[in-house]
Motif scaffolding. Structure first.
Motif, PDB file in Angstrom:
ATOM      1  N   GLY A  59       0.783  -1.225   0.000  1.00 15.66           N
ATOM      2  CA  GLY A  59       0.000   0.000   0.000  1.00 15.66           C
ATOM      3  C   GLY A  59       0.814   1.273   0.000  1.00 15.66           C
ATOM      4  N   ALA A  62       2.269   4.670  -3.903  1.00 14.10           N
ATOM      5  CA  ALA A  62       2.024   6.072  -4.267  1.00 14.10           C
ATOM      6  C   ALA A  62       3.022   7.035  -3.616  1.00 14.10           C
ATOM      7  CB  ALA A  62       0.584   6.471  -3.908  1.00 14.10           C
ATOM      8  N   PRO A  81      -3.114   0.423 -11.892  1.00 11.76           N
ATOM      9  CA  PRO A  81      -3.880   0.709 -10.669  1.00 11.76           C
ATOM     10  C   PRO A  81      -3.741   2.178 -10.276  1.00 11.76           C
ATOM     11  CG  PRO A  81      -2.654  -1.341 -10.430  1.00 11.76           C
ATOM     12  CD  PRO A  81      -2.169  -0.703 -11.697  1.00 11.76           C
ATOM     13  N   ARG A  82      -4.848   2.860 -10.138  1.00  5.42           N
ATOM     14  CA  ARG A  82      -4.802   4.298  -9.852  1.00  5.42           C
ATOM     15  C   ARG A  82      -4.338   4.603  -8.434  1.00  5.42           C
ATOM     16  NH1 ARG A  82      -4.708   4.372 -14.702  1.00  5.42           N
ATOM     17  NH2 ARG A  82      -5.842   5.860 -16.001  1.00  5.42           N
ATOM     18  N   ASN A  83      -4.422   3.610  -7.533  1.00  2.00           N
ATOM     19  CA  ASN A  83      -3.934   3.872  -6.179  1.00  2.00           C
ATOM     20  C   ASN A  83      -2.407   3.829  -6.109  1.00  2.00           C
ATOM     21  OD1 ASN A  83      -3.850   1.108  -6.607  1.00  2.00           O
ATOM     22  ND2 ASN A  83      -4.430   0.578  -4.516  1.00  2.00           N
ATOM     23  N   TRP A  84      -1.752   3.583  -7.211  1.00  2.00           N
ATOM     24  CA  TRP A  84      -0.297   3.701  -7.281  1.00  2.00           C
ATOM     25  C   TRP A  84       0.139   5.135  -7.542  1.00  2.00           C
ATOM     26  CZ3 TRP A  84       1.525  -0.927 -10.840  1.00  2.00           C
ATOM     27  CH2 TRP A  84       1.352  -2.141 -10.142  1.00  2.00           C
ATOM     28  N   ASP A  87      -1.624  12.224  -5.772  1.00  4.81           N
ATOM     29  CA  ASP A  87      -2.317  13.395  -6.321  1.00  4.81           C
ATOM     30  C   ASP A  87      -1.340  14.439  -6.864  1.00  4.81           C
ATOM     31  OD1 ASP A  87      -4.731  12.248  -5.601  1.00  4.81           O
ATOM     32  OD2 ASP A  87      -4.819  13.284  -3.659  1.00  4.81           O
ATOM     33  N   PRO A 205      -2.977  -4.729  -6.611  1.00  4.15           N
ATOM     34  CA  PRO A 205      -4.079  -3.774  -6.480  1.00  4.15           C
ATOM     35  C   PRO A 205      -4.946  -3.766  -7.722  1.00  4.15           C
ATOM     36  CG  PRO A 205      -1.982  -2.783  -5.873  1.00  4.15           C
ATOM     37  CD  PRO A 205      -1.671  -4.099  -6.507  1.00  4.15           C
ATOM     38  N   ALA A 208      -8.525   1.096 -11.156  1.00  3.76           N
ATOM     39  CA  ALA A 208      -9.778   1.837 -10.998  1.00  3.76           C
ATOM     40  C   ALA A 208     -10.684   1.568 -12.171  1.00  3.76           C
ATOM     41  CB  ALA A 208      -9.470   3.334 -10.897  1.00  3.76           C
TER      42      ALA A 208
END
Length: 209
Positions: A59, A62, A81-84, A87, A205, A208
């Motif tokens: 986790g 990012a 995976p967008r959680n990689w 922002d 993961p 998205a």
């Protein structure tokens, strides 16, 4: 009968009694080591090739990407995976971007298909989380996310995990070549900077929707 047909006919006659090659070649002639040994060897090889290796929990991808490419424009394959992605990066998804558009971004983030400890090589197979070969060649920085359970001992083990009919990209460190005086030059055929993020052996993961 043409000269070409004569030559080919003679070749066919000479090969007529040659036994056919086996359909399934052995790919397990080198025994696999332990997972920990293979992983440590891969890290050693990548570092020796001047790649930068980051090891983190599943986790924590990012924040590592942020430390490498924060505040910059990044191209990604559609299935990454967008959680990689933090922002802090401006994400450009490759939906058949032109070469000029890809070359204009600062970096690329991809996953991988498999990695070879013995040679320090990462293999991409153009899967949804890896994308077209061109996106891993034009940006100056390539960040590749690799799961620990994707690391295998040798090339034969890697070949057992990939489809040879897919467009495979084999990466051993940043792009580099040498001139006639053996002076190393980086970035000629691909990224000058390769960062490999190795995560734990947990579940991949989900991208998205």
């Amino acid at each position: 009968m043409t000269g070409r047909e004569v030559v080919l006919g003679r070749i066919r006659a000479a090969l007529g009694d040659t036994p056919a090659a086996p359909v399934d070649a052995r790919r397990d002639h080198r025994p696999a080591g332990s997972a920990a040994v293979d992983l440590d060897l891969l890290v050693h090889r990548l570092t020796d090739y001047r790649a930068t290796v980051h090891r983190c929990a599943d986790g924590e991808v990012a924040p590592v990407v942020d430390s490498i490419l924060g505040g910059r424009r990044v191209v990604v394959p559609p299935g990454l995976p967008r959680n990689w992605l933090p922002d802090t990066v401006a994400v450009v998804t490759d939906d058949n971007l032109t070469a000029e558009q890809i070359a204009a971004v600062d970096g690329v983030v991809t996953a991988a298909a498999v990695a070879v400890a013995e040679t320090g090589t990462i293999v991409l197979d153009a899967g949804p989380d890896q994308g077209r070969r061109i996106i891993s060649l034009l940006p100056d920085v390539h960040v590749c996310v690799l799961r620990a359970d994707q690391v295998v001992a040798g090339v034969p083990h890697a070949l057992n995990r990939v489809d040879p009919r897919r467009p495979l990209t084999w990466i051993s460190g940043p792009s580099a070549t040498s001139d006639i005086e053996l002076n190393r030059v980086e970035g000629v055929h691909g990224p000058r900077n390769l960062h490999v993020i190795i995560t734990g052996a947990g579940e991949h993961p989900a991208p998205a929707g």
